[in-house]
Write a protein that holds these residues in place. Structure first.
Motif, PDB file in Angstrom:
ATOM      1  N   ALA A  45     -24.221  48.421 -13.492  1.00  9.76           N
ATOM      2  CA  ALA A  45     -23.497  48.040 -12.318  1.00  9.76           C
ATOM      3  C   ALA A  45     -22.085  47.774 -12.240  1.00  9.76           C
ATOM      4  O   ALA A  45     -21.762  47.245 -13.513  1.00  9.76           O
ATOM      5  N   ALA A  46     -21.295  48.219 -11.631  1.00 10.84           N
ATOM      6  CA  ALA A  46     -19.859  48.222 -11.593  1.00 10.84           C
ATOM      7  C   ALA A  46     -19.240  48.213 -10.350  1.00 10.84           C
ATOM      8  O   ALA A  46     -19.790  48.632  -9.323  1.00 10.84           O
ATOM      9  N   ILE A  47     -17.969  47.721 -10.225  1.00 11.04           N
ATOM     10  CA  ILE A  47     -17.321  47.544  -8.946  1.00 11.04           C
ATOM     11  C   ILE A  47     -17.021  48.791  -8.263  1.00 11.04           C
ATOM     12  O   ILE A  47     -16.940  49.040  -7.142  1.00 11.04           O
ATOM     13  N   LYS A  48     -16.485  49.826  -9.192  1.00 12.93           N
ATOM     14  CA  LYS A  48     -15.835  51.165  -8.900  1.00 12.93           C
ATOM     15  C   LYS A  48     -16.482  51.951  -9.624  1.00 12.93           C
ATOM     16  O   LYS A  48     -16.656  51.653 -10.974  1.00 12.93           O
ATOM     17  N   ALA A  49     -16.647  53.184  -9.449  1.00  8.29           N
ATOM     18  CA  ALA A  49     -17.269  54.421 -10.102  1.00  8.29           C
ATOM     19  C   ALA A  49     -15.999  54.590 -11.218  1.00  8.29           C
ATOM     20  O   ALA A  49     -16.484  54.702 -12.678  1.00  8.29           O
ATOM     21  N   GLU A 153     -12.291  59.796  -7.228  1.00  3.20           N
ATOM     22  CA  GLU A 153     -10.881  60.501  -6.961  1.00  3.20           C
ATOM     23  C   GLU A 153     -10.231  59.721  -5.822  1.00  3.20           C
ATOM     24  O   GLU A 153      -8.966  59.699  -5.683  1.00  3.20           O
ATOM     25  N   LEU A 154     -10.924  59.055  -4.995  1.00  2.00           N
ATOM     26  CA  LEU A 154     -10.530  58.206  -3.953  1.00  2.00           C
ATOM     27  C   LEU A 154      -9.524  56.942  -4.709  1.00  2.00           C
ATOM     28  O   LEU A 154      -8.408  56.811  -4.236  1.00  2.00           O
ATOM     29  N   VAL A 155     -10.048  56.437  -5.825  1.00  2.00           N
ATOM     30  CA  VAL A 155      -9.144  55.527  -6.584  1.00  2.00           C
ATOM     31  C   VAL A 155      -7.796  56.083  -7.151  1.00  2.00           C
ATOM     32  O   VAL A 155      -6.865  55.626  -7.044  1.00  2.00           O
ATOM     33  N   GLY A 156      -8.230  57.352  -7.611  1.00  2.00           N
ATOM     34  CA  GLY A 156      -6.877  57.889  -8.200  1.00  2.00           C
ATOM     35  C   GLY A 156      -5.955  58.250  -7.178  1.00  2.00           C
ATOM     36  O   GLY A 156      -4.771  58.164  -7.395  1.00  2.00           O
ATOM     37  N   ASN A 157      -6.329  58.678  -6.133  1.00  2.00           N
ATOM     38  CA  ASN A 157      -5.529  59.325  -4.867  1.00  2.00           C
ATOM     39  C   ASN A 157      -4.747  57.931  -4.442  1.00  2.00           C
ATOM     40  O   ASN A 157      -3.585  57.814  -4.172  1.00  2.00           O
ATOM     41  N   GLN A 158      -5.535  56.801  -4.174  1.00  2.00           N
ATOM     42  CA  GLN A 158      -4.846  55.511  -3.670  1.00  2.00           C
ATOM     43  C   GLN A 158      -3.764  55.043  -4.675  1.00  2.00           C
ATOM     44  O   GLN A 158      -2.749  54.523  -4.372  1.00  2.00           O
ATOM     45  N   LEU A 159      -4.023  55.145  -5.886  1.00  2.00           N
ATOM     46  CA  LEU A 159      -3.244  54.636  -7.026  1.00  2.00           C
ATOM     47  C   LEU A 159      -2.013  55.526  -7.059  1.00  2.00           C
ATOM     48  O   LEU A 159      -0.857  54.895  -7.196  1.00  2.00           O
ATOM     49  N   GLU A 188      -1.432  43.284  -1.221  1.00  2.00           N
ATOM     50  CA  GLU A 188      -2.530  42.369  -0.403  1.00  2.00           C
ATOM     51  C   GLU A 188      -3.829  43.189  -0.317  1.00  2.00           C
ATOM     52  O   GLU A 188      -4.542  42.893  -0.151  1.00  2.00           O
ATOM     53  N   ASP A 189      -3.371  44.566   0.180  1.00  2.00           N
ATOM     54  CA  ASP A 189      -4.619  45.400   0.568  1.00  2.00           C
ATOM     55  C   ASP A 189      -4.782  46.389  -0.655  1.00  2.00           C
ATOM     56  O   ASP A 189      -5.574  47.535  -0.350  1.00  2.00           O
ATOM     57  N   GLY A 190      -4.202  46.260  -1.796  1.00  2.00           N
ATOM     58  CA  GLY A 190      -4.368  47.063  -2.865  1.00  2.00           C
ATOM     59  C   GLY A 190      -5.785  47.116  -3.508  1.00  2.00           C
ATOM     60  O   GLY A 190      -6.341  47.910  -4.092  1.00  2.00           O
ATOM     61  N   GLY A 191      -6.332  45.895  -3.756  1.00  2.00           N
ATOM     62  CA  GLY A 191      -7.591  45.456  -4.430  1.00  2.00           C
ATOM     63  C   GLY A 191      -7.307  45.435  -5.776  1.00  2.00           C
ATOM     64  O   GLY A 191      -8.509  45.278  -6.602  1.00  2.00           O
ATOM     65  N   TYR A 192      -6.002  45.802  -6.424  1.00  2.00           N
ATOM     66  CA  TYR A 192      -6.003  45.796  -7.882  1.00  2.00           C
ATOM     67  C   TYR A 192      -6.073  44.206  -8.327  1.00  2.00           C
ATOM     68  O   TYR A 192      -6.639  44.166  -9.762  1.00  2.00           O
ATOM     69  N   SER A 193      -5.746  43.458  -7.746  1.00  2.00           N
ATOM     70  CA  SER A 193      -5.899  41.941  -8.206  1.00  2.00           C
ATOM     71  C   SER A 193      -7.383  41.743  -8.682  1.00  2.00           C
ATOM     72  O   SER A 193      -7.261  40.590  -9.680  1.00  2.00           O
ATOM     73  N   TRP A 195      -9.511  43.996 -10.145  1.00  2.21           N
ATOM     74  CA  TRP A 195      -9.920  44.540 -11.410  1.00  2.21           C
ATOM     75  C   TRP A 195      -9.785  43.452 -12.454  1.00  2.21           C
ATOM     76  O   TRP A 195      -9.246  42.495 -12.390  1.00  2.21           O
ATOM     77  N   ASN A 196     -10.692  44.111 -13.558  1.00  4.26           N
ATOM     78  CA  ASN A 196     -10.692  43.234 -14.785  1.00  4.26           C
ATOM     79  C   ASN A 196     -10.996  41.865 -14.667  1.00  4.26           C
ATOM     80  O   ASN A 196     -10.570  40.907 -15.208  1.00  4.26           O
ATOM     81  N   HIS A 197     -12.194  41.634 -13.762  1.00  4.51           N
ATOM     82  CA  HIS A 197     -12.687  40.381 -13.700  1.00  4.51           C
ATOM     83  C   HIS A 197     -11.777  39.417 -12.938  1.00  4.51           C
ATOM     84  O   HIS A 197     -11.659  38.434 -13.358  1.00  4.51           O
ATOM     85  N   GLY A 198     -10.822  39.984 -12.051  1.00  2.00           N
ATOM     86  CA  GLY A 198     -10.110  39.091 -11.344  1.00  2.00           C
ATOM     87  C   GLY A 198      -8.669  38.728 -12.090  1.00  2.00           C
ATOM     88  O   GLY A 198      -7.735  38.234 -11.250  1.00  2.00           O
ATOM     89  N   LYS A 199      -8.427  39.524 -13.300  1.00  2.00           N
ATOM     90  CA  LYS A 199      -7.166  39.306 -13.969  1.00  2.00           C
ATOM     91  C   LYS A 199      -6.137  40.493 -13.335  1.00  2.00           C
ATOM     92  O   LYS A 199      -4.863  40.188 -13.805  1.00  2.00           O
ATOM     93  N   GLY A 200      -6.560  41.274 -12.514  1.00  4.88           N
ATOM     94  CA  GLY A 200      -5.841  42.459 -12.109  1.00  4.88           C
ATOM     95  C   GLY A 200      -5.647  43.566 -13.104  1.00  4.88           C
ATOM     96  O   GLY A 200      -5.945  43.727 -14.091  1.00  4.88           O
ATOM     97  N   ILE A 201      -4.930  44.761 -12.557  1.00  2.34           N
ATOM     98  CA  ILE A 201      -5.057  45.894 -13.291  1.00  2.34           C
ATOM     99  C   ILE A 201      -4.043  45.581 -14.468  1.00  2.34           C
ATOM    100  O   ILE A 201      -2.960  45.113 -14.280  1.00  2.34           O
ATOM    101  N   THR A 202      -4.440  46.064 -15.592  1.00  5.40           N
ATOM    102  CA  THR A 202      -3.391  46.186 -16.627  1.00  5.40           C
ATOM    103  C   THR A 202      -2.653  47.196 -17.299  1.00  5.40           C
ATOM    104  O   THR A 202      -2.893  48.328 -16.643  1.00  5.40           O
ATOM    105  N   GLN A 203      -1.736  47.141 -17.944  1.00  9.62           N
ATOM    106  CA  GLN A 203      -0.974  48.491 -18.386  1.00  9.62           C
ATOM    107  C   GLN A 203      -1.982  49.259 -19.287  1.00  9.62           C
ATOM    108  O   GLN A 203      -1.790  50.622 -18.709  1.00  9.62           O
ATOM    109  N   LYS A 204      -2.958  48.897 -19.841  1.00  9.10           N
ATOM    110  CA  LYS A 204      -3.938  49.930 -20.515  1.00  9.10           C
ATOM    111  C   LYS A 204      -4.755  50.699 -19.389  1.00  9.10           C
ATOM    112  O   LYS A 204      -4.840  51.980 -19.493  1.00  9.10           O
ATOM    113  N   ARG A 205      -5.316  49.901 -18.521  1.00 14.54           N
ATOM    114  CA  ARG A 205      -6.102  50.404 -17.528  1.00 14.54           C
ATOM    115  C   ARG A 205      -5.283  51.567 -16.469  1.00 14.54           C
ATOM    116  O   ARG A 205      -5.558  52.543 -16.195  1.00 14.54           O
TER     117      ARG A 205
END
Length: 238
Positions: A45-49, A153-159, A188-193, A195-205
């Motif tokens: 199980a994962a939040i996103k593919a 693909e949707l995640v990539g396009n959004q990013l 606010e509507d990006g959803g990145y916050s 990611w990473n169990h609530g720590k947000g998108i990291t430089q590595k990700r």
């Protein structure tokens, strides 16, 4: 990340017979590479593919889960003891082993070669089970194919859209990776916050997601010195 890489290795190699995964084991006083047969059904199980690489996603059957509406009442599924169903499944598999061994199934035309490889065991099991199972698994395959690719693909396009928005708002031709991550996590509507169990998108990700588009961070000079980041013209073709 190390745990995800280990899981990815098992998923990548365990979708067909003969797939092996390797681990470092302590044998006696030495560290040795041990090979494991990892073929078989697995559920993750994962939040996103896009949590996993496109290679892993392409070798998986992905199902998008939805939160249950409050209007629907269901019995809670907790502390389930699967001993009995495991015993029955093992007995059924043993009883039907010879019948399934050399079975050839006609697969749906809209499935790619890789998708047919992934779905074939389920088609064989469904055909052996009889009843309407063959039609049910066929309908499932037709409806689920492409779900994982679309999600990734949707995640990539959004990013990419948000990176462009960041560069346009700042009016600069470059951005540090750390500043871009802070900006993305602040949407606010990006959803990145989340990611990473609530720590947000990291430089590595961030780098891993953009690598799908042949875009990688490099040392760039800015007002506060030289750090890893991205130049606007690197995104031009994408």
């Amino acid at each position: 990340p190390e745990q995800r890489d280990a899981i990815s290795n098992v998923l990548c190699n365990g979708f067909q017979k003969g797939g092996m995964a390797h681990r470092i084991e302590t044998i006696g006083q030495k560290l040795e590479i041990v090979e494991f047969d990892c073929y078989g059904p697995k559920a993750v199980a994962a939040i996103k593919a896009s949590t996993f690489t496109r290679t892993v996603v392409s070798r998986s059957i992905c199902m998008r889960m939805h939160r249950k509406p409050t209007s629907i009442k269901l019995e809670r599924f907790r502390k389930y003891d699967g001993t009995d169903i495991i015993r029955k499944c093992l007995r059924w598999a043993e009883d039907n082993r010879e019948a399934m061994a050399g079975m050839t199934i006609e697969m749906p035309e809209n499935l790619s070669d890789r998708q047919q490889d992934i779905w074939e065991p389920l088609f064989v099991i469904a055909h052996t089970a009889g009843g309407n199972w063959s039609q049910r698994v066929r309908d499932a395959a037709v409806n689920l194919v492409g779900v994982s690719d679309q999600d990734a693909e949707l995640v990539g396009n959004q990013l990419l859209t948000h990176v462009r928005q960041c560069l346009e708002e700042t009016g600069k031709d470059r951005v540090f990776s750390c500043d871009l991550c802070d900006w993305l996590n602040g949407l606010e509507d990006g959803g990145y916050s989340s990611w990473n169990h609530g720590k947000g998108i990291t430089q590595k990700r961030l780098a891993r997601e953009l690598k799908h588009y042949d875009i990688s961070p490099d040392s760039i000079r800015g007002e506060s010195g030289t750090k890893k980041g991205y130049r606007k013209d690197w995104f031009k073709d994408t």
